[in-house]
Write a protein that holds these residues in place. Sequence first.
Motif, PDB file in Angstrom:
ATOM      1  N   UNK A  17      43.962 110.752  64.085  1.00  0.00           N
ATOM      2  CA  UNK A  17      43.009 110.320  63.107  1.00  0.00           C
ATOM      3  C   UNK A  17      42.733 111.900  62.223  1.00  0.00           C
ATOM      4  N   UNK A  18      43.392 111.700  61.075  1.00  0.00           N
ATOM      5  CA  UNK A  18      43.387 113.027  60.240  1.00  0.00           C
ATOM      6  C   UNK A  18      42.270 112.596  58.903  1.00  0.00           C
ATOM      7  N   UNK A  19      41.429 113.777  58.805  1.00  0.00           N
ATOM      8  CA  UNK A  19      40.843 114.065  57.618  1.00  0.00           C
ATOM      9  C   UNK A  19      41.703 114.148  56.228  1.00  0.00           C
ATOM     10  N   UNK A  20      41.383 113.471  55.351  1.00  0.00           N
ATOM     11  CA  UNK A  20      42.162 113.814  54.109  1.00  0.00           C
ATOM     12  C   UNK A  20      41.401 114.727  53.160  1.00  0.00           C
ATOM     13  N   UNK A  21      41.278 116.025  53.194  1.00  0.00           N
ATOM     14  CA  UNK A  21      40.209 116.710  52.487  1.00  0.00           C
ATOM     15  C   UNK A  21      40.188 116.875  51.251  1.00  0.00           C
ATOM     16  N   UNK A  22      41.345 116.740  50.478  1.00  0.00           N
ATOM     17  CA  UNK A  22      41.554 116.790  49.101  1.00  0.00           C
ATOM     18  C   UNK A  22      41.354 115.393  48.473  1.00  0.00           C
ATOM     19  N   UNK A  23      41.584 114.505  49.267  1.00  0.00           N
ATOM     20  CA  UNK A  23      41.280 113.020  48.489  1.00  0.00           C
ATOM     21  C   UNK A  23      39.932 112.984  48.741  1.00  0.00           C
ATOM     22  N   UNK A  24      39.127 113.213  49.798  1.00  0.00           N
ATOM     23  CA  UNK A  24      37.700 113.285  49.860  1.00  0.00           C
ATOM     24  C   UNK A  24      37.028 114.109  49.137  1.00  0.00           C
ATOM     25  N   UNK A  25      37.677 115.176  48.767  1.00  0.00           N
ATOM     26  CA  UNK A  25      36.860 115.921  47.614  1.00  0.00           C
ATOM     27  C   UNK A  25      36.747 115.087  46.433  1.00  0.00           C
ATOM     28  N   UNK A  26      38.091 114.775  46.048  1.00  0.00           N
ATOM     29  CA  UNK A  26      38.328 114.204  44.580  1.00  0.00           C
ATOM     30  C   UNK A  26      37.286 112.791  44.419  1.00  0.00           C
TER      31      UNK A  26
END
Length: 331
Positions: free
Chosen positions: A21-30
Amino acid sequence: MLATALARFPRLELQLSVTSLDLLPRLSAELGRTVYCKRDDTTSLALGGNKVRKLEYLVAEALAEGADTLVTAGAIQSNHVRQTAAVAAQQGLACVALLENPIATQDEDYLHGGNRLLLDLFGVEVRPVAALDDPHHQLQAEAQRLRQQGRTPKVIPVGGSNALGALGYVRTGLELADQLDALALQPAAVIVASGSAGTQAGLDLAFNERCPAVPVIGITVSRTVDEQLPKVAALRQQLAALLGLADPAIAPRLHDGYQGPRYGEPNPGTLAAIRRLARLEGLVLDPVYTGKAMAGLLDLVARDELPPGPLVFLHTGGTPGTFAYRHWFTS
């Protein structure tokens, strides 16, 4: 309760590890909100995908019945057929597949590359059909043809989506719930592609027990909500009955508007979502299922139509099929 009920059913342990279960950090920030991805595109068989979860139960039943041939059906680029063929090869079974061309294309990549190439590698007996307009009876007729040849076939339904196959996504729902507990995370929703309905039905039943406040939202990939809702609801009811449980009182949650122009054919929103996730996260979605589901997630976030809080996107796989769609990405 669910874990105890599941233990009654034999299964092959094909998926030996928990998918991340991976965080999607760049999508989340966008997007301005947190998005996690459950990576069922990384399951352990035949380049990954969700169907192995269902096949653990379906092929266990086939072996118990003494089958020597698995019979299934799907599109030329079917992920389900690809993984069924791989399990058959692994278990020493033959595999026969009825394949249709749902988008009526003559594109060489689609006809011969991607998942279709892998079927040849796995030794599948491919039988082209004009259309899978009555797959249940078409598969039964094919099984009868094989019996007349002295073989012992076992029909694996399209998408692996009957009540027995959907047990695989009850297990996955419990696995995901454990991961959420470990992170002390309560998401606002789980988003999943909804096609043959087994994945959504199984997740819904598991979350009804473990995470009842978290909706499982299906993004339809081939039908309107009015067409898809009874499919998911009926399968969930059959699954609950198989497990000896009451079906949840709440209707399955679905969104459409992203499935056009038809099953197996991407639209501009699908292609844009695939490119966006590739360039932001190095994550490969497919044009049939996860690209459409992600397009739905992105649009629903943009329109503020999802509850506030973190989101979980279930990546059901389909990576090999992406290579069959080169024309759509370059035209």
